[in-house]
Design a protein around this motif. Structure first.
Motif, PDB file in Angstrom:
ATOM      1  N   HIS A 465      31.403  -1.418  50.700  1.00 52.66           N
ATOM      2  CA  HIS A 465      32.589  -0.539  50.850  1.00 52.66           C
ATOM      3  C   HIS A 465      33.825  -1.154  50.968  1.00 52.66           C
ATOM      4  O   HIS A 465      34.973  -0.439  50.673  1.00 52.66           O
ATOM      5  N   ASN A 466      34.108  -2.200  51.494  1.00 50.23           N
ATOM      6  CA  ASN A 466      35.286  -3.007  51.627  1.00 50.23           C
ATOM      7  C   ASN A 466      35.656  -3.788  50.444  1.00 50.23           C
ATOM      8  O   ASN A 466      35.657  -5.018  50.630  1.00 50.23           O
ATOM      9  N   GLY A 467      36.012  -2.979  49.492  1.00 49.80           N
ATOM     10  CA  GLY A 467      36.454  -3.656  48.106  1.00 49.80           C
ATOM     11  C   GLY A 467      35.539  -4.194  46.981  1.00 49.80           C
ATOM     12  O   GLY A 467      35.638  -5.007  46.179  1.00 49.80           O
ATOM     13  N   GLY A 468      34.324  -3.609  47.315  1.00 47.17           N
ATOM     14  CA  GLY A 468      33.068  -3.826  46.355  1.00 47.17           C
ATOM     15  C   GLY A 468      33.253  -2.936  45.293  1.00 47.17           C
ATOM     16  O   GLY A 468      34.055  -2.100  45.134  1.00 47.17           O
ATOM     17  N   SER A 469      32.524  -3.532  43.989  1.00 47.14           N
ATOM     18  CA  SER A 469      32.951  -2.688  42.979  1.00 47.14           C
ATOM     19  C   SER A 469      31.543  -2.025  42.517  1.00 47.14           C
ATOM     20  O   SER A 469      30.391  -2.492  42.649  1.00 47.14           O
ATOM     21  N   TRP A 470      31.752  -0.592  42.518  1.00 45.57           N
ATOM     22  CA  TRP A 470      30.513   0.370  42.430  1.00 45.57           C
ATOM     23  C   TRP A 470      30.486   0.909  40.848  1.00 45.57           C
ATOM     24  O   TRP A 470      31.557   1.358  40.434  1.00 45.57           O
ATOM     25  N   PRO A 471      29.579   0.795  39.961  1.00 46.71           N
ATOM     26  CA  PRO A 471      29.552   1.364  38.755  1.00 46.71           C
ATOM     27  C   PRO A 471      29.804   3.021  38.706  1.00 46.71           C
ATOM     28  O   PRO A 471      29.272   3.717  39.556  1.00 46.71           O
ATOM     29  N   ALA A 472      30.818   3.310  38.161  1.00 47.25           N
ATOM     30  CA  ALA A 472      31.535   4.741  38.198  1.00 47.25           C
ATOM     31  C   ALA A 472      31.565   5.149  36.759  1.00 47.25           C
ATOM     32  O   ALA A 472      31.700   4.673  35.724  1.00 47.25           O
ATOM     33  N   CYS A 473      31.827   6.608  36.841  1.00 47.69           N
ATOM     34  CA  CYS A 473      32.105   7.392  35.589  1.00 47.69           C
ATOM     35  C   CYS A 473      32.919   8.436  36.117  1.00 47.69           C
ATOM     36  O   CYS A 473      33.104   8.890  37.110  1.00 47.69           O
ATOM     37  N   ILE A 474      34.011   8.544  35.418  1.00 52.44           N
ATOM     38  CA  ILE A 474      35.522   9.421  35.637  1.00 52.44           C
ATOM     39  C   ILE A 474      35.643  10.239  34.423  1.00 52.44           C
ATOM     40  O   ILE A 474      35.598   9.564  33.419  1.00 52.44           O
ATOM     41  N   LYS A 475      36.367  11.573  34.773  1.00 53.15           N
ATOM     42  CA  LYS A 475      37.004  12.241  33.858  1.00 53.15           C
ATOM     43  C   LYS A 475      38.619  11.845  33.901  1.00 53.15           C
ATOM     44  O   LYS A 475      39.101  11.793  34.569  1.00 53.15           O
ATOM     45  N   SER A 476      38.717  11.077  32.427  1.00 52.40           N
ATOM     46  CA  SER A 476      40.043  10.644  32.533  1.00 52.40           C
ATOM     47  C   SER A 476      40.986  11.034  31.334  1.00 52.40           C
ATOM     48  O   SER A 476      42.216  10.959  31.686  1.00 52.40           O
ATOM     49  N   GLY A 477      40.383  11.832  30.628  1.00 49.38           N
ATOM     50  CA  GLY A 477      41.206  12.276  29.206  1.00 49.38           C
ATOM     51  C   GLY A 477      41.686  11.120  28.407  1.00 49.38           C
ATOM     52  O   GLY A 477      42.407  11.244  27.622  1.00 49.38           O
ATOM     53  N   ARG A 478      41.092  10.032  28.872  1.00 44.09           N
ATOM     54  CA  ARG A 478      41.607   8.968  27.814  1.00 44.09           C
ATOM     55  C   ARG A 478      40.099   8.150  27.550  1.00 44.09           C
ATOM     56  O   ARG A 478      39.884   7.103  28.400  1.00 44.09           O
ATOM     57  N   PRO A 479      39.600   8.630  26.621  1.00 40.80           N
ATOM     58  CA  PRO A 479      38.379   8.114  26.231  1.00 40.80           C
ATOM     59  C   PRO A 479      38.091   6.569  25.781  1.00 40.80           C
ATOM     60  O   PRO A 479      37.189   5.847  26.308  1.00 40.80           O
ATOM     61  N   GLN A 480      39.202   6.009  25.329  1.00 45.33           N
ATOM     62  CA  GLN A 480      39.354   4.382  25.106  1.00 45.33           C
ATOM     63  C   GLN A 480      38.946   3.834  26.507  1.00 45.33           C
ATOM     64  O   GLN A 480      38.492   2.795  26.416  1.00 45.33           O
ATOM     65  N   LEU A 481      39.696   4.251  27.472  1.00 43.57           N
ATOM     66  CA  LEU A 481      39.722   3.689  28.671  1.00 43.57           C
ATOM     67  C   LEU A 481      38.304   3.583  29.251  1.00 43.57           C
ATOM     68  O   LEU A 481      37.587   2.742  29.761  1.00 43.57           O
ATOM     69  N   ALA A 482      37.423   4.962  29.205  1.00 47.47           N
ATOM     70  CA  ALA A 482      36.069   5.034  29.664  1.00 47.47           C
ATOM     71  C   ALA A 482      35.185   3.989  28.654  1.00 47.47           C
ATOM     72  O   ALA A 482      34.162   3.467  29.303  1.00 47.47           O
ATOM     73  N   ARG A 483      35.442   4.016  27.550  1.00 52.10           N
ATOM     74  CA  ARG A 483      34.411   3.094  26.680  1.00 52.10           C
ATOM     75  C   ARG A 483      34.816   1.723  27.090  1.00 52.10           C
ATOM     76  O   ARG A 483      33.684   0.975  27.217  1.00 52.10           O
TER      77      ARG A 483
END
Length: 561
Positions: A465-483
């Motif tokens: 929890h303290n700055g670790g990276s967790w695989p995530a999926c978000i609604k961004s409205g910017r598919p290029q960032l998501a890809r």
């Protein structure tokens, strides 16, 4: 078909201490397993949520839905009376052939299948992790929050049966008597997790649930009820089947959850006061007070409840209380939790010890408490909801889940949602690095880590929890960032055996205590992949902005006015 998930005879003794935590189905209930309700055709109800991306909906022929409106209690009491609007059973994807050709996707579905838990022959959830290389602890349980990405994957793939079973089973668990020592928890509390126990001698299965009495720190899961309401709305939106939400038991369950949150007290803020460890961050991390994750989930659950409650006398009364709270909550969060470069500069110049309704520094925050890192972290274009706001305290840390849920629920205005994405894009190396996405930024180190976490060895700097990276999926409205983010995750997840989280400032290393074959990592990847392939799926979990809310109030006025 995946095998029934079973627990050895010498299962965890601490779960077997309380008979009140064991639910058994009697012979009369078992006889109903053979009963099937009469199928009827109903049209997909696109009008269920006029504010939920209706323009992206896929037009499709009506499906078969199974309903039993004559005796809802029979449907509720017996999983045998539950049948999916689509085909029964859970299997590999059938409608995403272009995605399925990717080898990582195919392996992800196989891994997700292995995680399925059955109760009396019915799929009821997915375990947290299927890692036999280390002690199971509670990773062999079905966590309510962890199942949400799995449920979305199944719904997107046209497999709603397991989601329906899960919703009904956890609703039944809500009715249990819940005690921690000699204290009885509120009737609306949902379990953090549950576990299926198999007695090989009697060939009999029972379920045990954890409402916080076995959790780290003995904290009840505040977020579980919110996730349940959000998932019920996602199921209804995805299938068009309103019969589940309309069951009297479901309506009562929604009201019980909201009664806990909307009860009157000494609060002067519309936000929810919470203890440390009451949500996904289930360890001491200094998030006590009014954490952004809980406030965003609270907001989203309130909006979903408005769409699910029936317009009878009880439903209307509850809906009226929800509407009033939503107006106050949206204003409070958008005004006082939001931070961009202008607001940061304003806080930097705050006066203190102000006393009046026109005070600018309403929480008496000391400008000297601003951390040095936030000035460099804040881009010229961009912003985010900070971690916590309470009297004389602002937690300026970035928390991923709270900001993502704020976008999904439209707690963030369109301008704020765009600013959050600007921040992620501007601070890509800090927040994404080599594995998206930082759950919290920045990490606490040295003396601060010792004081705030109590020297927690699992939450060392840039870990968990303290700055670790967790695989995530978000609604961004910017598919290029998501890809771009998915391609980063795709290159690592399968090779690293779907770890729970990654460590390091860039998320370069598999987490020190990360479990392998973590179900949310698997399901989150599949959900992200399917949403990019078919953006119409976003409608089941996303809410559009409610124009009736009033974000443009004068900040000098009290939020209660």
């Amino acid at each position: 078909m995946s095998p029934t998930f079973e627990v050895p005879q010498n299962g965890n003794a601490k779960h077997q201490e309380s008979n009140s935590s064991i639910f058994e189905i009697g012979d009369s209930d078992l006889s109903r397993l053979l009963e099937r309700p009469r199928p009827v055709n109903i049209e997909r109800k696109r009008s269920f949520d006029e504010r939920s991306f209706s323009e992206l909906s896929i037009s499709s022929p009506p499906r078969q839905f199974y309903r039993n409106s004559e005796n809802s209690s029979r449907v509720f009491d017996s999983l045998g009376g539950i049948h999916s609007p689509a085909r029964s059973g859970v299997s590999t994807p059938r409608s995403f052939n272009c995605v399925e050709t990717h080898p990582v996707v195919a392996e992800a579905w196989v891994s997700l299948q292995r995680s399925i838990v059955h109760f009396r022959g019915q799929p009821v959830g997915t375990i947290a992790a299927l890692d036999h290389s280390t002690e199971e602890l509670n990773y062999d349980q079905v966590f309510l929050r962890d199942f949400v990405p799995s449920a979305l994957a199944f719904l997107m793939n046209g497999e709603p049966e397991i989601v329906k079973n899960f919703l009904l089973k956890t609703l039944r668990l809500q009715s249990w008597e819940k005690k921690v020592d000699n204290f009885t928890l509120g009737a609306g509390v949902m379990p953090a997790s549950f576990k299926v126990l198999h007695d090989p001698v009697r060939n009999y299965e029972t379920i045990i649930a954890d409402f916080g009495e076995c959790a780290i720190g003995r904290v009840a899961p505040v977020d579980s009820g919110f996730w349940w309401i959000i998932l019920l709305r996602a199921y209804t939106k995805s299938t068009g089947d309103t019969s589940l939400a309309e069951l009297p038991e479901c309506q009562r369950g929604i009201r019980l959850i909201l009664t806990l949150c909307l009860s009157e007290g000494f609060d002067t803020f519309p936000t929810l006061l919470c203890a440390d460890g009451c949500s996904m961050i289930d360890r001491r991390m200094g998030v006590y007070g009014y954490p952004i994750e809980i406030q965003a989930l609270f907001f989203m659950a309130l909006r979903c409840a408005l769409l699910l409650l029936k317009q009878d006398e009880e439903g209307k009364d509850c809906a009226d209380r929800i509407s009033k709270r939503l107006h106050a909550l949206s204003y409070h969060m958008r005004s006082y939790f939001w931070l961009d470069i202008k607001q940061l500069n304003d806080i930097y110049r705050y006066k203190t010890e102000e006393y009046s309704h026109t005070a600018v520094n309403k929480f008496n925050v000391m400008p000297d408490s601003l951390p040095d890192w936030v000035f460099d972290f804040m881009p010229t274009r961009g912003g985010y909801f900070i971690g916590n706001v309470s009297p004389a305290k602002m937690d300026f840390r970035w928390f991923c889940l709270g900001n993502c849920v704020a976008i999904l629920s439209s707690l963030a205005t369109p301008e704020q949602a765009s600013a959050i994405m600007d921040l992620i894009e501007s601070r890509w190396e800090e927040l994404v690095g080599e594995m998206p996405l930082k759950i919290c930024y920045p990490a606490m180190e040295n003396h601060e880590w010792r004081i705030v976490t109590g020297c927690d060895p699992k939450n060392t700097s840039w870990s968990y929890h303290n700055g670790g990276s967790w695989p995530a999926c978000i609604k961004s409205g910017r598919p290029q960032l998501a890809r771009r983010a998915i391609e980063l995750a795709e290159s690592r997840l399968l090779k690293d055996h779907w770890p729970e989280y990654y460590d390091g400032k860039l998320g370069r290393y598999v987490g020190k205590q990360a479990r392998k074959n973590q179900t949310w990592s698997i399901a989150g990847y599949l959900v992200a992949k399917m949403m990019l392939e078919d953006p119409s799926h976003l409608g089941m979990i996303s809410l559009e902005e409610d124009k009736q809310m009033k974000p443009h109030m004068k900040r000098s006025a009290s939020w209660m006015c």
